[in-house]
Design a protein around this motif. Structure first.
Motif, short mmCIF file in Angstrom:
data_model
loop_
_atom_site.label_atom_id
_atom_site.label_comp_id
_atom_site.label_asym_id
_atom_site.label_seq_id
_atom_site.Cartn_x
_atom_site.Cartn_y
_atom_site.Cartn_z
N UNK A 164 0.84 -1.20 0.00
CA UNK A 164 0.00 0.00 0.00
C UNK A 164 0.87 1.25 0.00
N UNK A 165 0.31 2.33 -0.49
CA UNK A 165 1.07 3.57 -0.52
C UNK A 165 0.19 4.77 -0.30
N UNK A 166 0.82 5.88 -0.06
CA UNK A 166 0.13 7.14 0.15
C UNK A 166 0.90 8.23 -0.57
N UNK A 167 0.20 9.28 -0.94
CA UNK A 167 0.82 10.51 -1.42
C UNK A 167 0.41 11.58 -0.43
N UNK A 168 1.34 12.07 0.34
CA UNK A 168 1.08 13.04 1.41
C UNK A 168 1.39 14.44 0.88
N UNK A 169 0.53 15.40 1.24
CA UNK A 169 0.67 16.78 0.77
C UNK A 169 0.83 17.71 1.97
N UNK A 170 1.39 18.90 1.75
CA UNK A 170 1.45 19.88 2.83
C UNK A 170 0.05 20.38 3.18
N UNK A 171 -0.10 20.87 4.38
CA UNK A 171 -1.41 21.32 4.87
C UNK A 171 -2.06 22.35 3.96
N UNK A 172 -1.28 23.25 3.36
CA UNK A 172 -1.86 24.30 2.52
C UNK A 172 -2.57 23.73 1.29
N UNK A 173 -2.30 22.49 0.93
CA UNK A 173 -2.95 21.87 -0.23
C UNK A 173 -4.32 21.29 0.10
N UNK A 187 -7.32 22.32 0.85
CA UNK A 187 -8.54 22.78 0.14
C UNK A 187 -8.57 22.36 -1.33
N UNK A 188 -7.44 22.01 -1.92
CA UNK A 188 -7.37 21.67 -3.34
C UNK A 188 -7.49 20.18 -3.61
N UNK A 189 -7.54 19.37 -2.56
CA UNK A 189 -7.48 17.92 -2.74
C UNK A 189 -8.83 17.25 -2.79
N UNK A 190 -9.87 18.00 -2.61
CA UNK A 190 -11.21 17.43 -2.76
C UNK A 190 -11.77 16.85 -1.47
N UNK A 191 -12.94 16.21 -1.58
CA UNK A 191 -13.63 15.68 -0.41
C UNK A 191 -12.84 14.55 0.25
N UNK A 192 -13.16 14.33 1.49
CA UNK A 192 -12.57 13.24 2.23
C UNK A 192 -11.36 13.64 3.06
N UNK A 193 -11.00 14.90 3.02
CA UNK A 193 -9.85 15.33 3.83
C UNK A 193 -10.27 16.27 4.91
#
Length: 134
Positions: free
Chosen positions: A117-126, A128-134
């Motif tokens: 399994x894997x993940x793509x982790x983003x900085x907190x400022x992203x 709002x741009x990542x869509x629902x579920x966050x």
């Protein structure tokens, strides 16, 4: 298969745009990313056209494939497999890790592999741009 060179940037960015991948869609950014320390960049060229490309981060022992694309009209010609094989040779890596899209999973499953399994982790400022579920 040849090492990436600056004139290949337009072809690599065209591959990225065709896939809808923004990170490598700008030729100037492609030049910077492919020239960064610890990067191995490879391109498949047919005549003068870039028909495939790979971008790997490596420490000389492990590799991380950040980008692998083959033009739609050249898929199933062995270009992707050759790029991966050349990546192993160019880096000396004993393994290459990667994230995949569901559409590309059948390609990677044809290679010797172990799924994890894997993940793509983003900085907190992203957030709002990542869509629902966050």
């Amino acid at each position: 298969m040849v090492p990436f060179d600056s004139p290949h940037a337009d072809g690599v960015s065209a591959l990225a745009r065709a896939e809808g991948w923004p990170t490598f869609s700008d030729p100037d950014r492609v030049r910077r990313l492919f020239a960064a320390p610890g990067v191995v960049g490879l391109v498949a060229v047919h005549h003068v056209d870039v028909v495939g490309a790979a971008h790997l981060l490596t420490d000389g022992h492990h590799g991380y494939l950040t980008f692998l694309a083959v033009s739609a009209g050249r898929r199933r010609d062995g270009i992707g497999r050759r790029l991966v094989e050349e990546a192993f040779e160019a880096t000396g890596a004993e393994r290459i890790d990667l994230l995949s899209t569901p559409e590309a999973e059948p390609f990677y499953r044809r290679l010797p592999h172990r799924e994890m399994p894997g993940f793509r982790v983003f900085p907190e400022w992203m957030r709002p741009h990542l869509g629902p579920g966050l």
